[in-house]
Design an enzyme around this catalytic site. Structure first.
Site, short mmCIF file in Angstrom:
data_model
loop_
_atom_site.label_atom_id
_atom_site.label_comp_id
_atom_site.label_asym_id
_atom_site.label_seq_id
_atom_site.Cartn_x
_atom_site.Cartn_y
_atom_site.Cartn_z
N CYS A 75 25.56 0.29 8.43
CA CYS A 75 24.65 -0.18 7.37
C CYS A 75 24.22 -1.63 7.58
CB CYS A 75 25.30 -0.04 6.00
SG CYS A 75 25.97 1.60 5.72
N CYS A 111 27.07 4.09 -7.45
CA CYS A 111 26.77 4.34 -6.04
C CYS A 111 25.32 4.01 -5.71
CB CYS A 111 26.97 5.82 -5.70
SG CYS A 111 28.59 6.48 -6.10
N SER A 112 25.09 3.49 -4.50
CA SER A 112 23.72 3.42 -4.00
C SER A 112 23.30 4.85 -3.66
CB SER A 112 23.65 2.54 -2.75
OG SER A 112 24.49 3.08 -1.74
N LYS A 144 21.74 -0.55 -5.04
CA LYS A 144 21.97 0.38 -6.14
C LYS A 144 20.67 0.96 -6.70
CE LYS A 144 23.53 2.83 -9.20
NZ LYS A 144 22.37 3.63 -8.84
N HIS A 147 18.93 2.50 -0.47
CA HIS A 147 19.73 2.06 0.69
C HIS A 147 19.47 2.98 1.90
CE1 HIS A 147 22.88 0.44 3.07
NE2 HIS A 147 23.91 1.12 2.59
N1 COA Z 1 22.23 6.49 -8.56
C1 COA Z 1 21.49 6.98 -9.58
N2 COA Z 1 21.02 8.26 -9.63
C2 COA Z 1 21.31 9.02 -8.56
C3 COA Z 1 22.05 8.59 -7.47
C4 COA Z 1 22.53 7.26 -7.49
N3 COA Z 1 23.26 6.76 -6.48
N4 COA Z 1 22.17 9.57 -6.56
C5 COA Z 1 21.50 10.62 -7.07
N5 COA Z 1 20.98 10.28 -8.27
C6 COA Z 1 20.22 11.16 -9.17
C7 COA Z 1 19.12 11.90 -8.49
O1 COA Z 1 17.90 11.17 -8.58
C8 COA Z 1 19.06 13.20 -9.27
O2 COA Z 1 18.37 12.95 -10.47
P1 COA Z 1 17.42 14.06 -11.12
O3 COA Z 1 18.34 15.23 -11.42
O4 COA Z 1 16.88 13.39 -12.33
O5 COA Z 1 16.40 14.38 -10.08
C9 COA Z 1 20.51 13.46 -9.62
O6 COA Z 1 21.15 12.16 -9.60
C10 COA Z 1 21.22 14.38 -8.66
O7 COA Z 1 20.90 13.98 -7.35
P2 COA Z 1 21.64 14.55 -6.08
O8 COA Z 1 20.85 14.12 -4.87
O9 COA Z 1 21.93 16.01 -6.26
O10 COA Z 1 23.00 13.74 -6.12
P3 COA Z 1 24.26 14.01 -5.21
O11 COA Z 1 25.37 14.36 -6.13
O12 COA Z 1 23.94 14.89 -4.06
O13 COA Z 1 24.53 12.55 -4.59
C11 COA Z 1 25.88 10.63 -4.44
C12 COA Z 1 25.05 11.53 -5.35
C13 COA Z 1 26.45 9.48 -5.24
C14 COA Z 1 27.05 11.43 -3.84
C15 COA Z 1 24.98 10.12 -3.30
O14 COA Z 1 23.94 9.36 -3.88
C16 COA Z 1 25.73 9.26 -2.32
O15 COA Z 1 26.40 9.76 -1.43
N6 COA Z 1 25.65 7.92 -2.43
C17 COA Z 1 26.36 7.03 -1.58
C18 COA Z 1 25.60 6.79 -0.31
C19 COA Z 1 26.42 5.98 0.66
O16 COA Z 1 27.62 6.19 0.81
N7 COA Z 1 25.79 5.05 1.39
C20 COA Z 1 26.44 4.25 2.38
C21 COA Z 1 27.25 3.23 1.71
S1 COA Z 1 28.36 2.41 2.79
#
Ligand code: COA
Length: 382
Positions: A83, A204-205, A326, A330
């Site tokens: 990242c 989470c981002s 956030k 990202h």
């Molecule tokens: N913040 C706010 N809203 C989020 C979000 C977040 N981080 N991630 C997803 N959403 C929302 C989506 O827009 C969606 O909204 P909607 O239903 O209104 O359309 C809903 O939540 C579900 O989205 P979905 O894609 O199914 O979520 P998910 O459960 O598959 O993923 C996380 C959620 C947190 C697991 C994923 O965002 C993630 O892995 N984040 C971390 C990424 C990471 O690790 N980056 C590197 C860092 S070192």
């Protein structure tokens, strides 16, 4: 060493961008950066990218992106540090201009994460495979352990972490390029679904697509491209143990502290001289830990920073005015360059509703993985 300036910047909107491919995203950002500086050629280019191969099956991004930008033939290479790839691309471009080797160098970053790959598994390839990933740990899981360690060491609370998300969503709501342009309340964060205890969805981002690019040249030539150049006065890069288990203090990010120390020394400034900051808030606890390692708050006091208003727009040290990872999003390889763009625009007075008054020195900190690498850059208005 020559003095180096940023003279142009361009970035795509961040989010789920189904209509653009990896190369489209890159070309959009790079073209905007060159137009922004009225530049018609490049001497070299670095492309930050974490995992084009795993996300979309595309490696070898240096020549591919140079060709699609209409610049085939120039020296170009992809740069990878998870990242922190974008921040390291910026550092290499800075070094190339500072050394006198090239004049007009593009530092870019690009990632397309929403294209069907198993994102969590791809991201986990930036953790220690033998000590961590093979056993099933994910990035939310690693940062959850860092959060637990911080809570135990300093009494940091879930509300402290939630306050970071509330602040960054408030800032992101003002950023037209942000993935989430909506505010969230403390209650919404505290009640969002649990991802890896104590981290919830709104800590989470997100998973994002996007690209960002900045154009660098020697300060002495900057006036050819803009009347508002921004100088890069410090650059620090550092590494730390990759596995959390190998770290003396999991709640303290050694690589961030080391990279910041190097950047502060090169810039000849103190943390208290900084007017505006972008830090790597891939999870809300990361912003808390980064502020401490950057010496912007005392060790153990990061938890209070967002809750007290210190780091909000209008506070003493505004942090992540872009919305941070956030809320802005990202796209991992692009993040470090996008952070530099936020500071560039802040120092030029171009940040509209999220402008920090009279900002003259800014800092951007970009982290790889759970903190095994960190790049810090310090910028000054000319
Ligand atoms: N913040 C706010 N809203 C989020 C979000 C977040 N981080 N991630 C997803 N959403 C929302 C989506 O827009 C969606 O909204 P909607 O239903 O209104 O359309 C809903 O939540 C579900 O989205 P979905 O894609 O199914 O979520 P998910 O459960 O598959 O993923 C996380 C959620 C947190 C697991 C994923 O965002 C993630 O892995 N984040 C971390 C990424 C990471 O690790 N980056 C590197 C860092 S070192």
């Amino acid at each position: 060493m020559r003095e180096v300036a940023i003279v142009g910047a361009g970035m795509t909107r961040f989010g789920e961008i189904w209509q653009s491919s990896l190369r489209d995203l890159f070309v959009e950002a790079a073209t905007e950066a060159m137009r922004n500086a009225s530049a018609d050629h490049l001497d070299a280019m670095y492309v930050g990218n974490m995992s084009g191969g795993q996300f979309v099956g595309q490696e070898h991004l240096g020549p591919l992106m140079a060709d699609h930008l209409g610049m085939a033939g120039i020296p170009a290479a992809r740069v990878e540090s998870a990242c922190a790839s974008g921040g390291v691309a910026l550092r290499l471009a800075f070094m190339e201009v500072a050394s006198g080797m090239s004049d007009l160098v593009l530092a870019a970053g690009v990632e397309k994460m929403n294209d069907g790959a198993d994102v969590t598994a791809v991201l986990a390839s930036a953790a220690d495979q033998e000590a961590e990933a093979y056993h099933g740990i994910t990035f939310p899981g690693l940062y959850a352990m860092i959060a637990r360690a911080h809570m135990e060491a300093y009494g940091t609370t879930e509300e402290d972490m939630a306050a970071v998300s509330v602040k960054n969503h408030r800032h992101g709501a003002l950023n037209p390029k942000a993935q989430f342009r909506r505010e969230v309340t403390l209650e919404e964060v505290m009640n969002s679904s649990l991802v890896a205890a104590p981290l919830r969805l709104l800590h989470c981002s997100p998973v994002s697509d996007g690209a960002a690019a900045v154009l660098l040249c020697p300060l002495e030539r900057a006036k050819e491209f803009t009347d508002r150049p921004v100088k890069i006065i410090g650059s620090g890069l550092a590494t730390g143990s990759m596995a959390l288990a190998d770290r003396n203090e999991p709640a303290f990010l050694d690589s961030v502290s080391l990279s910041a120390g190097r950047a502060y020394k090169m810039a000849g400034i103190k943390p208290s001289d900084i007017d505006v900051v972008e830090v790597h808030d891939c999870f809300s606890i990361a912003e808390i830990c980064c502020l401490e390692a950057l010496c912007l708050v005392e060790r153990g006091k990061g938890g209070e920073a967002a809750r007290s208003g210190l780091t909000a727009l209008g506070g003493k040290v505004p942090v992540n005015t872009s919305g941070g990872l956030k809320s802005k999003g990202h796209p991992v390889g692009a993040t470090g360059v996008a952070q530099a763009i936020e500071i560039f625009e802040q120092l030029r007075g171009e940040s509209g509703d999220r402008q920090v008054a009279d900002a003259s020195i800014g800092l951007a900190q970009n982290m790889g993985g759970s903190g095994a690498s960190s790049a810090v850059h310090i910028f000054q208005r000319v």
